[in-house]
Structure formats: structure tokens, C-alpha cells
Scaffold this motif. Structure first.
Motif, PDB file in Angstrom:
ATOM      1  N   LEU A   1       7.537   3.180   1.453  1.00 52.94           N
ATOM      2  CA  LEU A   1       7.187   2.047   0.610  1.00 52.94           C
ATOM      3  C   LEU A   1       5.732   1.631   0.856  1.00 52.94           C
ATOM      4  O   LEU A   1       5.000   1.313  -0.083  1.00 52.94           O
ATOM      5  CB  LEU A   1       8.132   0.875   0.854  1.00 52.94           C
ATOM      6  CG  LEU A   1       8.004  -0.307  -0.076  1.00 52.94           C
ATOM      7  CD1 LEU A   1       8.112   0.097  -1.534  1.00 52.94           C
ATOM      8  CD2 LEU A   1       9.062  -1.354   0.254  1.00 52.94           C
ATOM      9  N   CYS A   2       5.300   1.651   2.105  1.00 47.93           N
ATOM     10  CA  CYS A   2       3.896   1.330   2.413  1.00 47.93           C
ATOM     11  C   CYS A   2       2.950   2.325   1.752  1.00 47.93           C
ATOM     12  O   CYS A   2       1.912   1.938   1.205  1.00 47.93           O
ATOM     13  CB  CYS A   2       3.673   1.308   3.929  1.00 47.93           C
ATOM     14  SG  CYS A   2       4.423  -0.111   4.741  1.00 47.93           S
ATOM     15  N   LYS A   3       3.295   3.602   1.783  1.00 47.46           N
ATOM     16  CA  LYS A   3       2.473   4.622   1.121  1.00 47.46           C
ATOM     17  C   LYS A   3       2.393   4.349  -0.380  1.00 47.46           C
ATOM     18  O   LYS A   3       1.336   4.499  -0.989  1.00 47.46           O
ATOM     19  CB  LYS A   3       3.043   6.019   1.368  1.00 47.46           C
ATOM     20  CG  LYS A   3       2.820   6.531   2.754  1.00 47.46           C
ATOM     21  CD  LYS A   3       3.432   7.917   2.909  1.00 47.46           C
ATOM     22  CE  LYS A   3       3.363   8.384   4.342  1.00 47.46           C
ATOM     23  NZ  LYS A   3       4.014   9.691   4.527  1.00 47.46           N
ATOM     24  N   THR A   4       3.513   3.961  -0.960  1.00 49.98           N
ATOM     25  CA  THR A   4       3.549   3.656  -2.392  1.00 49.98           C
ATOM     26  C   THR A   4       2.631   2.483  -2.703  1.00 49.98           C
ATOM     27  O   THR A   4       1.875   2.512  -3.683  1.00 49.98           O
ATOM     28  CB  THR A   4       4.993   3.337  -2.843  1.00 49.98           C
ATOM     29  OG1 THR A   4       5.817   4.476  -2.587  1.00 49.98           O
ATOM     30  CG2 THR A   4       5.047   2.978  -4.309  1.00 49.98           C
ATOM     31  N   LEU A   5       2.687   1.442  -1.877  1.00 51.18           N
ATOM     32  CA  LEU A   5       1.849   0.264  -2.103  1.00 51.18           C
ATOM     33  C   LEU A   5       0.365   0.573  -1.932  1.00 51.18           C
ATOM     34  O   LEU A   5      -0.476  -0.032  -2.581  1.00 51.18           O
ATOM     35  CB  LEU A   5       2.259  -0.863  -1.151  1.00 51.18           C
ATOM     36  CG  LEU A   5       3.612  -1.497  -1.444  1.00 51.18           C
ATOM     37  CD1 LEU A   5       4.027  -2.410  -0.317  1.00 51.18           C
ATOM     38  CD2 LEU A   5       3.591  -2.240  -2.763  1.00 51.18           C
TER      39      LEU A   5
ATOM     40  N   ALA B   1      -1.042   3.553  -2.494  1.00 53.62           N
ATOM     41  CA  ALA B   1      -1.473   4.615  -3.397  1.00 53.62           C
ATOM     42  C   ALA B   1      -2.264   4.026  -4.562  1.00 53.62           C
ATOM     43  O   ALA B   1      -2.196   2.841  -4.861  1.00 53.62           O
ATOM     44  CB  ALA B   1      -0.254   5.374  -3.923  1.00 53.62           C
ATOM     45  N   SER B   2      -2.997   4.882  -5.237  1.00 56.81           N
ATOM     46  CA  SER B   2      -3.812   4.416  -6.363  1.00 56.81           C
ATOM     47  C   SER B   2      -3.031   4.406  -7.673  1.00 56.81           C
ATOM     48  O   SER B   2      -3.558   4.001  -8.701  1.00 56.81           O
ATOM     49  CB  SER B   2      -5.051   5.297  -6.502  1.00 56.81           C
ATOM     50  OG  SER B   2      -4.662   6.642  -6.713  1.00 56.81           O
ATOM     51  N   SER B   3      -1.799   4.857  -7.634  1.00 60.90           N
ATOM     52  CA  SER B   3      -0.992   4.860  -8.858  1.00 60.90           C
ATOM     53  C   SER B   3       0.379   4.250  -8.569  1.00 60.90           C
ATOM     54  O   SER B   3       0.756   4.038  -7.428  1.00 60.90           O
ATOM     55  CB  SER B   3      -0.827   6.289  -9.382  1.00 60.90           C
ATOM     56  OG  SER B   3      -0.138   7.076  -8.438  1.00 60.90           O
ATOM     57  N   GLU B   4       1.108   3.983  -9.633  1.00 59.13           N
ATOM     58  CA  GLU B   4       2.416   3.369  -9.503  1.00 59.13           C
ATOM     59  C   GLU B   4       3.506   4.435  -9.388  1.00 59.13           C
ATOM     60  O   GLU B   4       3.346   5.544  -9.887  1.00 59.13           O
ATOM     61  CB  GLU B   4       2.695   2.461 -10.700  1.00 59.13           C
ATOM     62  CG  GLU B   4       1.723   1.304 -10.783  1.00 59.13           C
ATOM     63  CD  GLU B   4       1.937   0.450 -11.999  1.00 59.13           C
ATOM     64  OE1 GLU B   4       1.891  -0.774 -11.847  1.00 59.13           O
ATOM     65  OE2 GLU B   4       2.159   1.015 -13.089  1.00 59.13           O
ATOM     66  N   SER B   5       4.586   4.059  -8.723  1.00 63.53           N
ATOM     67  CA  SER B   5       5.735   4.948  -8.569  1.00 63.53           C
ATOM     68  C   SER B   5       7.008   4.173  -8.860  1.00 63.53           C
ATOM     69  O   SER B   5       7.050   2.953  -8.712  1.00 63.53           O
ATOM     70  CB  SER B   5       5.813   5.493  -7.142  1.00 63.53           C
ATOM     71  OG  SER B   5       4.707   6.279  -6.830  1.00 63.53           O
TER      72      SER B   5
END
Length: 80
Positions: A8-12, A14-18
């Protein structure tokens, strides 16, 4: 749990949405209000940007609503 938190931290960061499954406040989705449930959610650097509707039949929606009601009852007993 730690693996999920790291993802979840990686997702937050990141430069794009998941699309991830996270708990967030329901605001009328599936007829549910004022309780957090885990649903498909669009998450990115700015946090939650939206929810993705799930295909569910009437019986599934009713079961989700029952879960939300049960959770609300438990929260009410906590006297928060």
C-alpha cells in the motif's frame, strides 16, 4: 500484514494510480452510508481518488448491507 502495508505504501508513493482493496467510508454505494468497508478503490499519490463499482447480484448486495449493519451495531456498542 506487513507485506500488505508495504504494498500500500508503494502504491501511495507511485506516480500513477492503482486499484486496490482498502477500507474507506461508504457514501451511498450499494445503499450503504456512514461505515467503512473494504471495496475496490482507486489509490495513488493523492490517496483515494475513487471507488470502482463491483458487479454484484441482489443477494450479494443484501449480504454486503447486512455486513455493514452488523459493523454499525458493533461500533454503536463501543460508545465512541
Amino acid at each position: 500484514v506487513s507485506r500488505s502495508v508495504c504494498q500500500l505504501c508503494k502504491t501511495l508513493m507511485a506516480s500513477s494510480e492503482s486499484v486496490v482493496t482498502v477500507s474507506s467510508m461508504m457514501h451511498g454505494e450499494y445503499g450503504i452510508e456512514d461505515v467503512c468497508l473494504s471495496t475496490l478503490t482507486l489509490v495513488g499519490p493523492e490517496g483515494i481518488s475513487g471507488k470502482l463499482p463491483m458487479r454484484m447480484n441482489k443477494a450479494e448486495i443484501e449480504q454486503l448491507q447486512k455486513s455493514a449493519d452488523a459493523l454499525k451495531e458493533i461500533i454503536a456498542q463501543l460508545n465512541l
